[in-house]
Design an enzyme around this catalytic site. Structure first.
Site, short mmCIF file in Angstrom:
data_model
loop_
_atom_site.label_atom_id
_atom_site.label_comp_id
_atom_site.label_asym_id
_atom_site.label_seq_id
_atom_site.Cartn_x
_atom_site.Cartn_y
_atom_site.Cartn_z
N LYS A 151 3.11 -31.20 15.52
CA LYS A 151 4.46 -30.87 14.81
C LYS A 151 4.33 -30.36 13.45
O LYS A 151 3.15 -30.45 12.82
CB LYS A 151 5.35 -32.13 14.93
CG LYS A 151 5.91 -32.47 16.26
CD LYS A 151 6.91 -33.11 16.34
CE LYS A 151 7.53 -33.06 17.95
NZ LYS A 151 8.33 -34.26 18.46
N ARG A 205 3.59 -39.04 23.14
CA ARG A 205 3.72 -37.82 23.84
C ARG A 205 3.01 -36.71 23.21
O ARG A 205 3.06 -36.30 22.07
CB ARG A 205 5.40 -37.48 23.63
CG ARG A 205 5.68 -36.07 24.49
CD ARG A 205 7.20 -36.14 24.22
NE ARG A 205 7.86 -34.83 24.92
CZ ARG A 205 7.71 -33.51 24.53
NH1 ARG A 205 6.92 -33.40 23.21
NH2 ARG A 205 7.82 -32.52 25.19
#
Ligand code: HH2
Length: 289
Positions: free
Chosen positions: A228, A262
């Protein structure tokens, strides 16, 4: 009311996913042309199915399939288009494997079609707020549901994220959502602070540091930090070079109480977790070399 305050396991595809002995790995499968780090790589069903099989072989516990990118600024697509992307992949995986499949969608139509095709759980980044039909779908199919926190929508969430106290506000949001799901009869709920969804770098870091407080909600905790942009902001590296930072964030999240991670890089995440458990004197995975 089926929900129990048990965070050590939840039922999945006729089995029990044990969360007490180790952090579980959810492998990301984006069947989109525009996801932020792997857009277009798995848009073809055969390639996507092969990638799912590879992630299973590498130790994924669940495959999370998404047909719509939720990267900042992403435009929404129709349910029909999303179904056309994910369904052949779900069917293809199901004909080859019994690995649990999670469907990453905000739309009840997509959720319904996916569960009917063999998916086993719902991952809703809107925490059942986007489409009122999602709740009914989750209850009827009696599947576990991931409730993620997001401020705004993917189109506008990174314009000006603002909180007075990000940790307290996200916790308050989950107290309401978990209670709502309990009264409505959702079988099993998992919460996710939604790293990068309407959050600055500091908000993301504050949430990761405060993960132990989230376990007090009495439901399992999922965390998604993989590749991210906050990792890019901290390291100065582009998405394809964020593996090291992703692993560090994932091991940290695991030690802060996350039950599910995840991730894009299943093999590397599993290796990091194997080492962590071996070093801590727990389970030692012994591969024949
Ligand atoms: N992050 C993304 C998508 N879905 N679901 C949950 N529960 N938690 C997350 O952190 C999360 C999520 C965004 O990552 P990715 O799927 O890699 O990208 P894109 O949305 O561009 O497809």
């Amino acid at each position: 009311m089926h929900q129990t305050a048990d965070i050590s396991s939840f039922p999945l595809r006729g089995n029990t996913l044990d969360l007490a002995s180790r952090c579980r790995v959810m492998g990301i499968l984006n069947v989109t042309p525009d996801s932020f780090s792997d857009g277009g790589r798995y848009a073809d069903p055969a390639t996507a199915i092969a990638h799912a099989m590879r992630m299973e072989a590498e130790g994924a516990d669940i495959i999370d399939i998404g047909g719509e990118s939720t990267r900042p600024g992403a435009r929404s697509i129709s349910a029909a288009e999303e179904i056309a992307r994910v369904l052949p992949v779900i069917t293809g995986i199901r004909s080859r494997s019994e690995i649990p499949i999670s469907i990453d969608t905000q739309k009840a139509e997509v959720a319904e079609a996916s569960l009917n095709a063999g998916a086993d759980m719902l991952n809703d980044i809107s925490a059942l707020r986007h489409d009122s039909g999602m709740l009914d779908c989750a209850v009827r199919h009696a599947v576990p549901v991931v409730l993620m926190h997001m401020q705004g929508s993917p189109e506008n969430m990174q314009e000006a994220p603002h909180y007075t106290d990000v940790v307290e506000e996200v916790l308050t949001f989950f107290r309401e959502r978990v209670a709502f799901c309990r009264t409505k009869g959702v079988a099993h709920v998992i919460v996710d602070p939604g790293i990068g969804f309407g959050k600055t770098v500091e908000h993301n870091l504050a949430l990761l540091r405060a993960l132990p407080r989230f376990t007090a909600l009495g439901v399992p905790l999922l965390v998604g930090t993989s590749r991210k942009s906050f990792l890019g902001a901290i390291t100065g590296l582009p998405a394809e070079q964020r593996l090291g930072a992703s692993i560090a964030a994932q091991v940290y999240a695991c030690r802060q109480g996350a039950h599910l991670l995840r991730v894009h890089d299943v093999r590397e995440t599993r290796a990091a977790l194997d080492l962590l458990y071996a070093l801590e004197g727990g389970e030692v995975t012994n591969h024949a070399f």
